[in-house]
Design a protein around this motif. Structure first.
Motif, short mmCIF file in Angstrom:
data_model
loop_
_atom_site.label_atom_id
_atom_site.label_comp_id
_atom_site.label_asym_id
_atom_site.label_seq_id
_atom_site.Cartn_x
_atom_site.Cartn_y
_atom_site.Cartn_z
N ASP A 87 43.92 7.86 -35.91
CA ASP A 87 43.56 7.21 -37.18
C ASP A 87 43.56 5.70 -37.04
O ASP A 87 42.66 5.01 -37.52
CB ASP A 87 44.55 7.61 -38.29
CG ASP A 87 44.36 9.05 -38.70
OD1 ASP A 87 43.33 9.64 -38.31
OD2 ASP A 87 45.24 9.61 -39.40
N ASP A 88 44.59 5.23 -36.36
CA ASP A 88 44.73 3.80 -36.15
C ASP A 88 43.48 3.23 -35.47
O ASP A 88 42.92 2.22 -35.89
CB ASP A 88 45.96 3.58 -35.26
CG ASP A 88 46.36 2.13 -35.19
OD1 ASP A 88 46.39 1.51 -36.26
OD2 ASP A 88 46.61 1.64 -34.08
N THR A 129 40.31 3.58 -37.87
CA THR A 129 40.32 2.65 -39.03
C THR A 129 39.95 1.25 -38.56
O THR A 129 39.16 0.57 -39.20
CB THR A 129 41.72 2.57 -39.67
OG1 THR A 129 42.51 3.64 -39.21
CG2 THR A 129 41.68 2.55 -41.15
N LYS A 136 36.55 -0.93 -39.63
CA LYS A 136 36.61 -2.27 -40.22
C LYS A 136 35.69 -3.24 -39.49
O LYS A 136 35.15 -4.17 -40.07
CB LYS A 136 38.05 -2.79 -40.13
CG LYS A 136 38.85 -2.51 -41.39
CD LYS A 136 40.17 -3.23 -41.34
CE LYS A 136 41.24 -2.38 -42.01
NZ LYS A 136 42.55 -2.61 -41.42
#
Lengths: 308, 427
Positions: free
Chosen positions: B417-418, B421, B425
């Motif tokens: 997820d890190d 995400t 961005k």
């Protein structure tokens, strides 16, 4: 001499001899100072800068993220574990090293025969390459082949897991580090003990002081500068533990289950294996702050002057 | 006579100058790889060959120690230096794409359908953002190395084919002393070696748990089947006691134990062939990874180093770099690579070559390529740690495999997820 004092006013009109000497000294000091600035301070400053930015080690962009790296650290259980472990290494290793070092130093002072040999023997671990020593210790701790477990088996006792057990691994590694630094510690204490004037002991003995009283009220207070130096110096070493841990847990570095992970090993993994330079730099900044605080505190508390 | 010679020389000189003028302008491109002796030597020999085929292109080959490779790229490229063609571990491609160092492979020079037809299937696992960014010359897969002498002495007639046979063979070959300490491992177990790949891409899949969602963004192994697979693996240590973690210390302890005749079977990559060939005294062999039943699902883990085009390669340099890349991944180079470096070719046609597939040592690895998957790692160090820890939670902390796996999945999901995400961005 006369010609020099005459010549001086034309070049440095307001400087006396002392000031010019100082200037020369500073001129010479400039070289190591430049080195110190370039090799020590500049990277430290850049590390502080990186700690406020996001950087994956290869990206040309380093966006500013404020304190987010520090927040990420606080939320990472591995960071908390590394910090706690580091405190444990300090709390167990340093007292062991100081107490053993002092005992052995006092014993060695009484040894008259083969004095040099004994001192050399105790000093040897300190000059043994750390990596090689770590690997030998790893074999000594082996559950299957290690001599330590062979002794336990011979005594009819159950074997111990040592480095494979999250409960024992940290202490097993600490034992190796204490062994490694003990020789150095002994030498420092021997020098400190030699520096205590014999007259204090003689005076105390005349007053009827016992051996313990001599130790408690003469040796310890007068050894205080040595103790302060030892504790501060080894605290810094123990807060920066890396090589021994890395090499004794090579396949699962800082394991099992992060039970031996140190702050510096954590920084290394973050920065150079996972390419999270921002967080690694943030962890370094935390470590720097901790070392600074502990050192100042120790100097303040421990270095009480002794008066007689 | 003198005059004639001078005339000839002058004519020759003129012709020479004319021919230089006729060819296109000289383009120099730079190729970077990390230092691995046989690879460095081979590339040095291949470059003159490429230059002879492509007059007008000059290739400069530079190499750096593995440990500082990424740092070197980081410092060189922003300074306007660095490579046009770069060699990377496939797991680093997301990092390099993310940092804006790679350009996608141009689809006119490398049509996607053609790539997927020509290269072994695991290439698909390195698609990123729907594009291909780099190509391998060679690939690696896993297989089982076994000590023939130890198996024979224990009465095991042939290398195990199923996991049940494997367990029997491991039990028979394990030697313990009076105190129960293992002296010879039936299985040189190493979660931190290649076994975490084995658990992820082989055991989970064969036990019926896909490790990740098809897009690679979700961790899906924390199922009862996944837990059964983990239990089967950890039982080897706790219940059957046929192997011990860190039996021999070190990153390659399991391999060293095998070479020393202290482990009867290990799982290792084709990159280990050289070391094992050079260091093993006993008779040894290679067999494909076991399956649950003789005809059951076969699975394998593959990995590879790739060559990609950096953003520095523009204009005529880009054309030259594309040519060099095509040359590096050509079947001819792949064949020499196999001979000199010992890595398996990446093209399907070479893999299906009967001579190679029947080779006693390379054969099992080659067979494995047909069903190898290269895990899409976003942070291999951390993802490896997660599975090593899951094994330890069961083995040293007595947690249930299901609980250990659920915790592992949560941790690994956070890593994925890190990454995604941050990636979202940036776009």
């Amino acid at each position: 001499m006369a010609t020099r004092t005459q010549a001086a006013p034309t070049t440095w009109p307001h400087l006396g001899l002392g000031a010019r000497r100082a200037l020369w000294a500073y001129a010479f000091l400039l070289v190591p100072l430049a080195f110190f600035l370039a090799i020590r301070l500049a990277p430290a400053a850049s590390s502080l800068y990186i700690s406020l930015h996001e950087w994956n080690i290869i990206s040309p962009e380093k966006p500013f993220v404020g304190l987010r790296n520090f927040q990420t650290l606080l939320a990472d259980p591995r960071f908390a574990r590394a910090a706690l472990n580091t405190v444990r290494y300090v709390a167990v290793g340093i007292p062991a090293q100081i107490v053993l070092g002092l005992l052995l130093a006092m014993a060695l002072r009484r040894v008259t025969r083969l004095r040099g040999l004994f001192r050399a023997l105790y000093f040897m671990p300190f000059v043994t390459p750390v990596v090689a020593a770590a690997w030998v210790w790893q074999w000594m701790y082996s559950e299957q082949f290690g001599p330590l477990n062979s002794i336990l088996v011979a005594l009819g006792l159950p074997t111990l897991q040592f480095l494979r057990s999250p409960g024992q691994a940290l202490y097993a590694i600490t034992a190796m580090i204490v062994w490694q630094y003990l020789g150095f510690q002994i030498v420092i204490f021997l020098a400190g003990l030699e520096a205590i004037p014999r007259v204090y002991y003689e005076a105390a003995e005349v007053d009827g002081a016992s051996g313990w009283q001599l130790f408690r009220h003469v040796t310890i207070p007068l050894l205080n500068p040595t103790l302060v130096f030892s504790i501060v110096y080894s605290t810094i070493i123990y807060l920066q533990l890396f090589t021994q841990v890395l090499n004794m847990t090579f396949q699962d570095q800082g394991g099992p289950l992060a039970s031996t992970l140190t702050l510096v090993l954590y920084v290394y993994q973050l920065g150079f294996q996972r390419f999270r330079m921002g967080e690694a730099a943030a962890a370094t900044a935390v470590l720097f702050a901790v070392i600074l605080a502990i050192t100042l505190l120790q100097m303040k508390i421990l270095s009480k002057p002794v008066e007689y | 006579m003198k005059h004639v010679l001078a005339l000839l020389a002058a004519v020759g000189l003129l012709l020479g100058l004319a021919s230089v003028g006729a060819t296109q302008q000289q383009v120099t491109i730079t190729y970077w790889q990390y230092f691995f002796e046989s690879k460095v030597r081979l590339i040095d020999q291949l470059i003159p060959q490429f230059q002879a085929q492509n007059p007008g292109i000059r290739v400069v080959h530079e190499n750096f120690p593995y440990d500082t490779y990424n740092q070197k790229v980081a410092s060189a490229v922003p300074a306007g230096q660095g490579p046009d063609v770069i060699n990377l571990f496939y797991g680093w491609v997301p990092l390099y794409v993310d940092s804006g160092y790679l350009q996608p492979l141009p689809t006119d020079a490398f049509p996607v359908q053609e790539l997927e037809r020509e290269f072994v299937p695991m290439l698909r696992n390195s698609r990123f953002d729907g594009k291909y960014w780099a190509l391998p010359t060679a690939v690696r897969s896993l297989a089982m190395f076994y000590n023939d002498d130890l198996l024979a002495r224990a009465g095991v007639a042939r290398a195990p084919v199923t996991w049940d046979e494997f367990l029997v063979a491991a039990e028979k070959t394990t030697v313990r002393d009076a105190a129960g300490r293992i002296q010879v491992e039936g299985f040189g177990i190493a979660p931190g070696g290649q076994d975490h790949h084995l658990i992820r891409e082989v055991l989970f899949r064969q036990w019926g748990a896909a490790p990740y969602s098809p897009d690679g963004r979700r961790v899906t192994y924390a199922t009862p089947q996944g837990a059964e697979a983990l239990r089967w693996y950890t039982d080897l240590i706790t219940r059957h006691k046929v192997g011990a973690i860190d039996f021999f210390p070190g990153a390659n302890g399991y391999r060293n134990a095998f070479m020393a005749g202290r482990a009867a079977m290990i799982f290792d990559g084709s990159f280990a062939i050289g070391a094992i060939r050079g260091g093993t005294r006993a008779k040894w062999g290679v067999a494909p990874l076991p399956r649950r039943s003789a005809g059951g699902e076969a699975s394998n883990f593959g990995s590879y180093w790739v060559h990609g085009l950096t953003v520095r390669a523009t204009g005529p340099k880009r054309d030259a770099a594309i040519r060099f890349l095509k040359f590096l991944v050509s079947p001819e180079v792949q064949r020499v690579w196999l001979e000199r470096v010992g890595e398996l070719p990446a093209s399907r046609s070479l893999v299906s070559d009967a001579r190679l597939a029947n080779d006693a040592v390379f054969g099992p690895f080659i067979q494995g390529l047909a069903y190898s998957r290269a895990t899409f790692f976003v942070d291999e160090t951390a993802q490896r740690q997660v599975l090593m820890d899951a094994v330890n939670e069961v083995v040293v902390n007595n947690k249930s495999p299901m609980q250990a796996l659920q915790e592992a999945a949560a941790k690994e999901q956070k890593i994925l997820d890190d990454f995604w995400t941050k990636r979202a961005k940036k776009q």
